[in-house]
Design a protein around this motif. Structure first.
Motif, PDB file in Angstrom:
ATOM      1  N   PRO A 198       0.835  -1.201   0.000  1.00 20.81           N
ATOM      2  CA  PRO A 198       0.000   0.000   0.000  1.00 20.81           C
ATOM      3  C   PRO A 198       0.872   1.254   0.000  1.00 20.81           C
ATOM      4  O   PRO A 198       2.022   1.233   0.440  1.00 20.81           O
ATOM      5  N   VAL A 199       0.304   2.330  -0.492  1.00 24.83           N
ATOM      6  CA  VAL A 199       1.014   3.609  -0.500  1.00 24.83           C
ATOM      7  C   VAL A 199       0.977   4.170   0.915  1.00 24.83           C
ATOM      8  O   VAL A 199      -0.074   4.268   1.537  1.00 24.83           O
ATOM      9  N   ARG A 200       2.145   4.512   1.433  1.00 23.60           N
ATOM     10  CA  ARG A 200       2.221   5.028   2.803  1.00 23.60           C
ATOM     11  C   ARG A 200       2.829   6.415   2.763  1.00 23.60           C
ATOM     12  O   ARG A 200       3.943   6.603   2.291  1.00 23.60           O
ATOM     13  N   ASP A 201       2.087   7.335   3.301  1.00 21.98           N
ATOM     14  CA  ASP A 201       2.556   8.714   3.315  1.00 21.98           C
ATOM     15  C   ASP A 201       3.011   9.101   4.724  1.00 21.98           C
ATOM     16  O   ASP A 201       3.017   8.284   5.641  1.00 21.98           O
ATOM     17  N   LEU A 202       3.410  10.336   4.890  1.00 23.13           N
ATOM     18  CA  LEU A 202       3.922  10.808   6.177  1.00 23.13           C
ATOM     19  C   LEU A 202       2.878  10.673   7.278  1.00 23.13           C
ATOM     20  O   LEU A 202       3.212  10.268   8.394  1.00 23.13           O
ATOM     21  N   ASP A 203       1.617  10.945   6.982  1.00 27.33           N
ATOM     22  CA  ASP A 203       0.564  10.817   7.999  1.00 27.33           C
ATOM     23  C   ASP A 203       0.464   9.378   8.514  1.00 27.33           C
ATOM     24  O   ASP A 203       0.264   9.155   9.700  1.00 27.33           O
ATOM     25  N   TRP A 204       0.607   8.403   7.631  1.00 26.95           N
ATOM     26  CA  TRP A 204       0.540   7.010   8.044  1.00 26.95           C
ATOM     27  C   TRP A 204       1.679   6.693   9.008  1.00 26.95           C
ATOM     28  O   TRP A 204       1.474   6.061  10.035  1.00 26.95           O
ATOM     29  N   TYR A 205       2.889   7.120   8.659  1.00 25.46           N
ATOM     30  CA  TYR A 205       4.037   6.851   9.536  1.00 25.46           C
ATOM     31  C   TYR A 205       3.887   7.537  10.892  1.00 25.46           C
ATOM     32  O   TYR A 205       4.250   6.969  11.919  1.00 25.46           O
ATOM     33  N   LEU A 206       3.344   8.735  10.917  1.00 19.96           N
ATOM     34  CA  LEU A 206       3.137   9.432  12.185  1.00 19.96           C
ATOM     35  C   LEU A 206       2.092   8.719  13.041  1.00 19.96           C
ATOM     36  O   LEU A 206       2.232   8.631  14.253  1.00 19.96           O
ATOM     37  N   ARG A 207       1.052   8.193  12.421  1.00 20.08           N
ATOM     38  CA  ARG A 207       0.022   7.448  13.157  1.00 20.08           C
ATOM     39  C   ARG A 207       0.567   6.125  13.682  1.00 20.08           C
ATOM     40  O   ARG A 207       0.164   5.660  14.745  1.00 20.08           O
ATOM     41  N   GLU A 208       1.460   5.504  12.962  1.00 14.83           N
ATOM     42  CA  GLU A 208       1.971   4.182  13.317  1.00 14.83           C
ATOM     43  C   GLU A 208       3.204   4.214  14.214  1.00 14.83           C
ATOM     44  O   GLU A 208       3.742   3.169  14.546  1.00 14.83           O
ATOM     45  N   THR A 209       3.662   5.389  14.598  1.00 12.36           N
ATOM     46  CA  THR A 209       4.834   5.502  15.465  1.00 12.36           C
ATOM     47  C   THR A 209       4.516   4.914  16.840  1.00 12.36           C
ATOM     48  O   THR A 209       3.506   5.264  17.445  1.00 12.36           O
ATOM     49  N   PRO A 210       5.336   4.015  17.341  1.00  9.83           N
ATOM     50  CA  PRO A 210       5.083   3.432  18.668  1.00  9.83           C
ATOM     51  C   PRO A 210       5.129   4.495  19.753  1.00  9.83           C
ATOM     52  O   PRO A 210       5.875   5.482  19.651  1.00  9.83           O
ATOM     53  N   PRO A 211       4.372   4.324  20.833  1.00  8.78           N
ATOM     54  CA  PRO A 211       4.303   5.313  21.906  1.00  8.78           C
ATOM     55  C   PRO A 211       5.665   5.565  22.566  1.00  8.78           C
ATOM     56  O   PRO A 211       5.940   6.677  22.990  1.00  8.78           O
ATOM     57  N   HIS A 212       6.531   4.559  22.613  1.00  5.13           N
ATOM     58  CA  HIS A 212       7.804   4.753  23.296  1.00  5.13           C
ATOM     59  C   HIS A 212       8.773   5.615  22.466  1.00  5.13           C
ATOM     60  O   HIS A 212       9.828   5.962  22.957  1.00  5.13           O
ATOM     61  N   HIS A 213       8.409   5.968  21.249  1.00  4.24           N
ATOM     62  CA  HIS A 213       9.258   6.856  20.451  1.00  4.24           C
ATOM     63  C   HIS A 213       8.974   8.327  20.749  1.00  4.24           C
ATOM     64  O   HIS A 213       9.733   9.189  20.329  1.00  4.24           O
ATOM     65  N   GLY A 214       7.891   8.596  21.428  1.00  2.00           N
ATOM     66  CA  GLY A 214       7.556   9.965  21.785  1.00  2.00           C
ATOM     67  C   GLY A 214       7.145  10.784  20.590  1.00  2.00           C
ATOM     68  O   GLY A 214       6.959  10.276  19.494  1.00  2.00           O
TER      69      GLY A 214
END
Length: 50
Positions: free
Chosen positions: A33-49
């Motif tokens: 699937p096409v993944r844009d910046l919004d997708w990566y920001l939503r999928e960032t684990p909580p421990h990354h802050g």
């Protein structure tokens, strides 16, 4: 087979003919699937802050 019912000898290069196993889909993989910046920001684990 030829028109008279006999087999013909074919000298084509079989490696030039692609099969479904030559593709990712042939191995059961789907198109990525096409993944844009919004997708990566939503999928960032909580421990990354943030």
């Amino acid at each position: 087979m030829s028109r008279d019912g006999k087999h013909e000898i074919v000298f084509d290069d079989l490696l030039e003919q692609a099969t479904s196993d030559d593709t990712d889909a042939g191995w059961g993989e789907r198109e990525a699937p096409v993944r844009d910046l919004d997708w990566y920001l939503r999928e960032t684990p909580p421990h990354h802050g943030e």
